[in-house]
Design an enzyme around this catalytic site. Structure first.
Site, PDB file in Angstrom:
ATOM      1  N   MET A  79       0.819  -1.183   0.000  1.00  8.03           N
ATOM      2  CA  MET A  79       0.000   0.000   0.000  1.00  8.03           C
ATOM      3  C   MET A  79       0.862   1.245   0.000  1.00  8.03           C
ATOM      4  O   MET A  79       0.880   1.963   0.964  1.00  8.03           O
ATOM      5  CB  MET A  79      -0.992  -0.005   1.140  1.00  8.03           C
ATOM      6  N   PRO A  80       1.542   1.427  -1.079  1.00  6.08           N
ATOM      7  CA  PRO A  80       2.407   2.602  -1.129  1.00  6.08           C
ATOM      8  C   PRO A  80       1.619   3.916  -1.088  1.00  6.08           C
ATOM      9  O   PRO A  80       0.483   3.988  -1.533  1.00  6.08           O
ATOM     10  CB  PRO A  80       3.106   2.468  -2.484  1.00  6.08           C
ATOM     11  N   LEU A  81       2.282   4.915  -0.532  1.00 13.71           N
ATOM     12  CA  LEU A  81       1.837   6.292  -0.641  1.00 13.71           C
ATOM     13  C   LEU A  81       2.740   6.915  -1.701  1.00 13.71           C
ATOM     14  O   LEU A  81       3.966   6.826  -1.601  1.00 13.71           O
ATOM     15  CB  LEU A  81       1.997   7.021   0.689  1.00 13.71           C
TER      16      LEU A  81
END
Length: 134
Positions: free
Chosen positions: A1-3
């Site tokens: 769940m990259p930002l």
């Protein structure tokens, strides 16, 4: 769940900005196998002169169409996985006219303890969210 933070110079339409984001997200989906709704992007436009992106001595020039991308994600992915992601993002962006020399990427890693998705709770720590597999 990259930002993902995407910084560009002013001048693109809202549609073009959305396409940049979607192409980057598609590459992350394909390469990292994250859930489709793990989509957290911040797009910032800057007036001319506020992005300085030289070539680090590699011998090429960037244009005003430079796209600076920072990917904040949990650590643990291999060097090969990161290189594959970088190549996939560059390929996706080339399909919408962003030159390879105008794609600048940086990856910042952290741990599951470093994320809160709301309500002031670290959902990976509390068990509200399962820590993503790599």
């Amino acid at each position: 769940m990259p930002l993902v933070r995407i910084d560009v110079n002013e001048g693109r339409t809202q549609g073009q900005l959305g396409d940049l984001s979607k192409r980057i997200h598609d590459a992350i989906l394909a390469e990292y196998g994250i859930p489709e709704r793990d989509y957290f992007h911040i797009i910032t436009e800057h007036p001319a002169g506020q992005i300085i992106a030289q070539d680090a001595g590699l011998g090429f020039e960037r244009s005003s169409g430079v796209v600076m991308i920072q990917i904040f994600t949990q650590g643990g992915r291999s060097r090969e996985a990161k290189q594959s992601l970088f190549a996939a993002i560059a390929a996706q962006l080339s399909e919408i006219g962003v030159a390879g020399e105008d794609v600048f990427l940086g990856c910042v890693e952290n741990t599951a303890d470093d994320w809160s998705f709301g309500f002031g709770r670290a959902q990976y720590v509390t068990g509200e969210l399962a820590v993503p597999a790599r």
